[in-house]
Design an enzyme around this catalytic site. Sequence first.
Site, PDB file in Angstrom:
ATOM      1  CG  MET A 260      -1.571  -4.717  -4.509  1.00  0.00           C
ATOM      2  SD  MET A 260      -2.296  -6.358  -4.423  1.00  0.00           S
ATOM      3  CE  MET A 260      -3.391  -6.321  -5.803  1.00  0.00           C
ATOM      4  N   GLY A 261       1.483  -1.942  -7.151  1.00  0.00           N
ATOM      5  CA  GLY A 261       2.331  -1.671  -8.314  1.00  0.00           C
ATOM      6  C   GLY A 261       1.550  -1.615  -9.612  1.00  0.00           C
ATOM      7  CB  ALA A 262       0.749  -2.656 -12.499  1.00  0.00           C
TER       8      ALA A 262
ATOM      9  CG  HIS B 291      -1.651   3.362  -8.647  1.00  0.00           C
ATOM     10  ND1 HIS B 291      -1.630   2.555  -9.761  1.00  0.00           N
ATOM     11  CD2 HIS B 291      -2.190   2.606  -7.650  1.00  0.00           C
ATOM     12  CE1 HIS B 291      -2.135   1.377  -9.461  1.00  0.00           C
ATOM     13  NE2 HIS B 291      -2.484   1.373  -8.187  1.00  0.00           N
TER      14      HIS B 291
HETATM   15  O1  PAF Z   1      -5.998  -1.692  -3.583  1.00  0.00           O
HETATM   16  C1  PAF Z   1      -4.888  -2.272  -3.574  1.00  0.00           C
HETATM   17  O2  PAF Z   1      -4.030  -2.026  -4.406  1.00  0.00           O
HETATM   18  C2  PAF Z   1      -4.616  -3.314  -2.514  1.00  0.00           C
HETATM   19  O3  PAF Z   1      -5.763  -4.013  -2.184  1.00  0.00           O
HETATM   20  C3  PAF Z   1      -3.938  -2.730  -1.254  1.00  0.00           C
HETATM   21  C4  PAF Z   1      -4.843  -1.734  -0.548  1.00  0.00           C
HETATM   22  C5  PAF Z   1      -2.630  -2.060  -1.627  1.00  0.00           C
HETATM   23  C6  PAF Z   1      -3.641  -3.868  -0.262  1.00  0.00           C
HETATM   24  O4  PAF Z   1      -2.821  -4.831  -0.828  1.00  0.00           O
END
Ligand code: PAF
Length: 273
Positions: A27-29, A34
């Site tokens: 979901m970015g940020a 990540h």
């Molecule tokens: O973990 C997340 O960032 C979100 O829940 C995902 C898996 C990208 C789904 O929107």
Amino acid sequence: MIIARSATELRDALKGKNGSIGFVPTMGALHIGHRSLIEAARGNNDTVVVSIFVNPTQFLPGEDLSKYPRREEADFKICELSGVDILFYPDVQAMYGEDEVRITAPDVRGYILEGVSRPGHFDGVLTVVMKLLNLVRPTRAYFGKKDAQQLALIAQMVENLFMDVEIVPMETVREKDGLALSSRNVYLSGEERTEALKLSAALKCSTNMVMQGTLEVTEIQKAMMDILAPLEVEYTAIVNRRFESLSRVLIGDTIVLVAARVGSTRLIDNVWM
Ligand code: PAF
């Protein structure tokens, strides 16, 4: 790096890509957590696809959808520098129409723990992950263990719906002082950040107790609560990998979880043992 903003652009970008595809939905940020998922995808696949989409259907009314951190420029740079081949960056209209078919989370595992605090949250998560997996058709998809219940439900969806993708669980990345990395940490003031360390401290205590031979779940949870007490604790739980309650820790098949509010920020964390 190709930036695709619609299903058609994504499919065009994927045309002609041979070999394995590693996919990191986000979901970015983007933070170092990540980046560890992207690095794993980069190391094990021919093509790496990352999606950035703040999925509205997984937020409940009154949650932080409108203020969820959005950092387009920095995120694009991180993806580019991390060797991402395709960045999928759709808007809501590109992902959802009206009156759509939805995936529903299982009645029990989808409605305990996070599902109690956030009823319906996992329907939104599973629906968007299903859409993303159908679009990207990856060989492997990478998810953090920090969202342990989400990870378990996605793995269950893939199994129950006979989907052809390997779900790769990735370790939680922590700051030096133990705080689990989360895009929501930006909401914490300096003082709240110090308070937030109680979550990882409680989990550390559970690990120490188990290492010293205490396996009784009630004893461990009591000690955790003593550490967490000043916070508004939503739950502590000790479950197996299928999210079934345990009365004693089973080494190799246990997850200890905690959810608590620090100020107005809701944080979750867990440890796998
Ligand atoms: O973990 C997340 O960032 C979100 O829940 C995902 C898996 C990208 C789904 O929107």
